[in-house]
Design a protein around this motif. Structure first.
Motif, short mmCIF file in Angstrom:
data_model
loop_
_atom_site.label_atom_id
_atom_site.label_comp_id
_atom_site.label_asym_id
_atom_site.label_seq_id
_atom_site.Cartn_x
_atom_site.Cartn_y
_atom_site.Cartn_z
N UNK B 15 0.81 -1.23 0.00
CA UNK B 15 0.00 0.00 0.00
C UNK B 15 0.84 1.28 0.00
N UNK B 18 1.33 1.55 -3.90
CA UNK B 18 0.15 1.56 -4.78
C UNK B 18 -0.37 2.98 -4.94
N UNK B 19 -0.59 3.41 -6.20
CA UNK B 19 -1.08 4.76 -6.46
C UNK B 19 -2.55 4.76 -6.87
N UNK B 20 -3.17 3.58 -6.92
CA UNK B 20 -4.60 3.53 -7.23
C UNK B 20 -4.94 3.73 -8.70
N UNK B 46 -8.59 -0.96 -3.90
CA UNK B 46 -9.44 -0.44 -2.83
C UNK B 46 -8.89 0.93 -2.47
N UNK B 47 -9.77 1.93 -2.46
CA UNK B 47 -9.35 3.26 -2.04
C UNK B 47 -10.29 3.69 -0.93
N UNK B 48 -9.80 3.65 0.29
CA UNK B 48 -10.69 3.93 1.41
C UNK B 48 -10.81 5.43 1.65
N UNK B 50 -8.34 9.32 0.75
CA UNK B 50 -7.43 9.83 -0.27
C UNK B 50 -6.11 9.08 -0.35
N UNK B 51 -5.60 8.58 0.76
CA UNK B 51 -4.28 7.97 0.70
C UNK B 51 -4.23 6.48 1.03
N UNK B 53 -4.71 3.25 -0.11
CA UNK B 53 -4.97 2.60 -1.38
C UNK B 53 -4.20 1.29 -1.45
#
Lengths: 628, 170
Positions: B15, B18-20, B46-48, B50-51, B53
């Protein structure tokens, strides 16, 4: 048709109906997507001459040709309405997941007509449209609104574009946010607010099919790999904020409401400082392998907890431009704007306009009395905490914030009459849209690019600061080549804005960002997606047509040559320090620059478009209406 | 209790890196279906907020709870690779496997009504395509043992200021 569904969704907020419109393939070949298609949809659906807050001003989404495919940085969409700030075309772009959800819902564009009498959330669930009540979302910030919607539906593939409190209060520079990215400029949030439209959500479950997936994938792999190298280093490591020190060195960094171009505290608000003290993580838009968004957080002090992505344009507007050397206040100001759903650039310039008025005695401390500051504010340049409170007043239209929420142009008209002052002389806007982070007094090519810009003071649509700064043109002087340079520069940018693709990828196709370096690769991507047969010239024409379409829109809405102008300060008040000291763009220079620019376009000396020019671009119906 | 992941290889996402961007979902859905569609990807980002991810795919648990939970004996685990195999004749899309999975790594295909699992692209020569496309090397095809070892090694490298390689005296 590959890459497109061939269908535009129309939604009527008043009648609560929706219908699909089919468009022929030829139409897509002309307008592609992004800003060109959004502008075209606005042209087709607006009540001509209406006020931007009239129900006859539509909200027009236009998706990207590459959205939903692995083509790097192709996950973007365009959004257009008549801008409440300029009265001309308001065309914006936003990135990330929403465009992909829209693509999978199989809509190439969405036009939202009329206005609702109750706050509404429009949910587009594949081919179903629901009008949901939005009262419980009112007052929520942009991120919260999105998250609440996803929680309600229990599906994190639902993607929403929303307005925040600023849009609800019809702050004229309110904007539209999705996935932490904004369709940032020209006041879309205010248009949505006027329609009581709080959110538009998409859920799309269909797959995206392209004509030649093998070519598309292998090119995407190559571009993705190139995007990890030196061509994007600037964006990946410090993000665009690295420009703070670069612009400062050149004397171009807006400082204290564009009075100067050198900020003595630039180090403290630089991208490098941000990286060292505040960076939490780097993130990307969906479909982007670069990841430029520097998520930055305030860890202690009065603004602890503020966190958002920091870009150069927003950063300079709220820091050097307001004389603020406290990075924590700058982060909070951008964070506040992002959560409130307002344009941090216009907000920053509106605050700096007010600060200058305060220092010149037009505004007094007690003008800024509000709940948080019962005695008012000492709004000198550099006062970060006061700027934060003023931003909240603008967001909530509290006290004097009610006037400032109209933007610098209208606020100046109001105060100049009320206070017998001349604040318009430091109201930094073009056509009503606040100016960007490059001082144009010594960027003569960019100056004309800005003056003629179809959406006003914007660095994205004209990229003419690039040749000026790189030294391809002499930025301090005017010569006969500049009309052509400015014209070609905005047409170049318009290609990316229409596909749309993020311009940060521009060197990753072949190492060269110029047309010869990029257009053949883009043509190949378009062909692999759609099965068309585009070549270099076809790609180049995308930009010419996009720009012409926007100009045509403005002409029909009453544009006249005098609208192509620069702020008073840039024409009459030179800076006193730094490498750009002593320069202005004189009225004679501007007149000459505009003349050679119109000539380069093949337009009339009054800046109108001949019928033949439009016909040659395949825009005969536009020629009928506004061609001369 | 969270199921144990142990000797089998699986695809894991860092994580921090990972940049989403979702490119893993594109390549996965294309590899499996010929279309680009996150809903059909067997690895999910998964992006919960803003950061926060990351991306999640099947973690090939030992004594996989999904296999145990399957009421129709439609699922089995390959003893060599740990990959979960599905018998399309038996699976009826009841989703008990989804309830049993601690990682949310299983989905049901709405058209076929079958459960779908990451199979580590075992039929493709150069292995998991998501790992191949990941622009930030956030995805890794590894085992828990290898991962622990790597963490130990990088911890030492980062925390001690030793030269990374012994110098050749000549």
């Amino acid at each position: 048709m590959y890459g497109y569904s061939g269908k535009i969704l129309h939604i009527d907020l008043k009648e609560r109906t929706h219908w699909a419109e089919e468009k022929p393939e030829e139409w897509y070949k002309l307008y592609i997507g992004g800003v060109a298609m959004a502008t075209r949809l606005c042209w087709e659906n607006i009540k001509v001459g209406c006020d931007p807050y009239d129900p006859g001003n539509p909200v027009c989404f236009a998706n990207g040709i590459f959205a939903g495919t692995p083509v790097p940085v192709g996950g973007k969409y365009g959004l257009a309405s008549k801008s409440p700030l300029t009265g001309f075309i308001g065309d914006s772009l936003s990135g990330s997941w929403l465009s992909i959800a829209m693509k999978r819902a199989q809509w190439d564009g969405v036009v939202i007509h009329n206005a609702s009498d109750k706050w509404v959330h429009v949910f587009i669930d594949d081919d179903r449209v629901e009008f949901l009540p939005a009262d419980h979302l009112l007052g929520l910030g942009t991120y919260e609104t999105e998250e609440t919607i996803r929680e309600e539906f229990g599906d994190d593939q639902i993607r929403s574009a929303t307005i925040g409190p600023a849009g609800e209060h019809i702050v004229r520079f309110g904007n539209v946010t999705n996935d932490g990215r904004q369709a940032g400029r020209t006041g879309h949030g205010a248009v949505w607010g006027s329609k009581k439209l709080k959110a538009v959500s998409f859920r799309g479950t269909s797959g995206v099919k392209v004509a030649d997936p093998d070519t598309l994938l292998s090119m995407s792999f190559d571009i993705t790999e190139a995007a990890q190298g030196k061509y994007t280093e600037k964006y990946r490591i410090y993000g665009t904020s690295t420009n703070m020190l670069n612009m400062n060195k050149l004397g171009l960094l807006p400082t204290r409401n564009y009075q100067e171009g050198v900020f003595e505290f630039a180090e403290l608000v630089s991208g490098e400082y941000l990286d060292e003290h505040h960076k939490v993580k780097v993130i990307a838009c969906a479909q982007c392998p670069i990841a430029c968004e520097q998520m930055s957080m305030v860890k202690k002090g009065p603004f602890a907890g503020a966190m958002t992505g920091i870009e150069y344009e927003c950063l300079q507007a709220v820091s050097s431009n307001c004389g603020i050397n406290d990075m924590t206040a700058a982060i909070r100001l951008v964070d506040l704007a992002d959560r409130a759903g307002m344009d941090a650039m216009s907000m920053g310039v509106t605050i700096s306009y007010t600060m200058e008025g305060y220092e010149r005695g037009v505004f007094k401390k007690e003008d800024f009395i509000c709940e948080k500051a019962p005695e008012g504010l000492e709004l000198n340049f550099g006062n970060g905490p006061a700027a934060v409170i003023l931003a909240e007043m603008i967001r909530d239209r509290e006290g004097i914030g009610d006037i400032l929420a109209e933007g610098t142009k209208r606020a100046a008209q109001y105060f100049d009459q009320e206070r017998k002052a001349e604040t318009w002389k430091w109201a930094m806007n073009i056509k009503g849209l606040e100016t960007p982070g490059y001082d144009a007094r010594s960027l003569k090519t960019f100056a004309v690019g800005l003056a003629v810009g179809t959406r006003g003071g914007c660095h994205n649509r004209s990229a003419a600061y690039d040749p000026d700064i790189k030294g391809e043109t002499n930025r301090f002087t005017v010569d006969k080549t500049r009309g052509e340079v400015a014209s070609r520069s905005e047409e170049y940018a318009a290609v990316y804005d229409t596909l749309p693709m993020c311009k940060f990828i521009r060197r990753c196709f072949t190492g060269k960002a110029d047309r010869a370096g990029a257009w053949p690769a883009i043509a190949k991507l378009i062909n692999a997606t759609t099965g068309w047969n585009f070549d270099y010239d076809d790609v180049d024409l995308i930009g010419v047509r996009a720009h012409t379409m926007k100009k045509a829109f403005n002409i029909r809405e009453g544009w006249v040559e005098a609208d192509d102008d620069l702020p008073y300060r840039w024409k009459h008040e030179p800076m006193t320090i730094g490498p750009s000291a002593g320069y202005v763009v004189t009225d004679e220079e501007l007149k000459y620059l505009k003349k050679i620019y119109y000539e380069a376009k093949g337009w009339t000396p009054e800046g109108l478009i001949p019928k033949k020019v439009l016909a040659d671009l395949g825009m005969d119906d536009v020629a009928e209406e506004i061609g001369v | 209790m969270v199921a144990s992941t142990s000797k089998f290889k699986y695809i894991v996402c860092d994580p921090e890196l990972c940049i989403g961007c979702q490119l893993c979902e594109y390549i996965c859905s294309y590899t499996k279906t010929g279309e680009f569609n996150s809903y059909r990807s067997r690895i999910r980002t998964v992006r919960v907020d803003e950061v926060l991810i990351t991306a999640v795919a099947c973690r090939t648990c030992e004594n996989a709870p999904c296999v145990i939970a399957c009421t129709r004996d439609a699922l089995s685990q390959d003893p060599e690779s740990g990959i979960i195999r599905i018998d399309p004749q038996k699976c009826d899309g009841c989703a008990w496997c989804i309830e049993a999975c601690d990682f949310g790594a299983i989905s049901i295909n709405h058209e076929t009504k079958l459960a779908e699992f990451c199979n580590q692209c075992e039929d493709i020569e150069d292995g998991p395509q998501c790992v191949k496309i990941c622009p930030k090397d956030a995805l890794e095809y590894t085992t828990p043992d290898q991962r622990a070892q790597r963490t130990r090694r990088s911890l030492i490298k980062e925390s001690l200021d030793f030269p990374s390689k012994a110098k050749d005296p000549r």
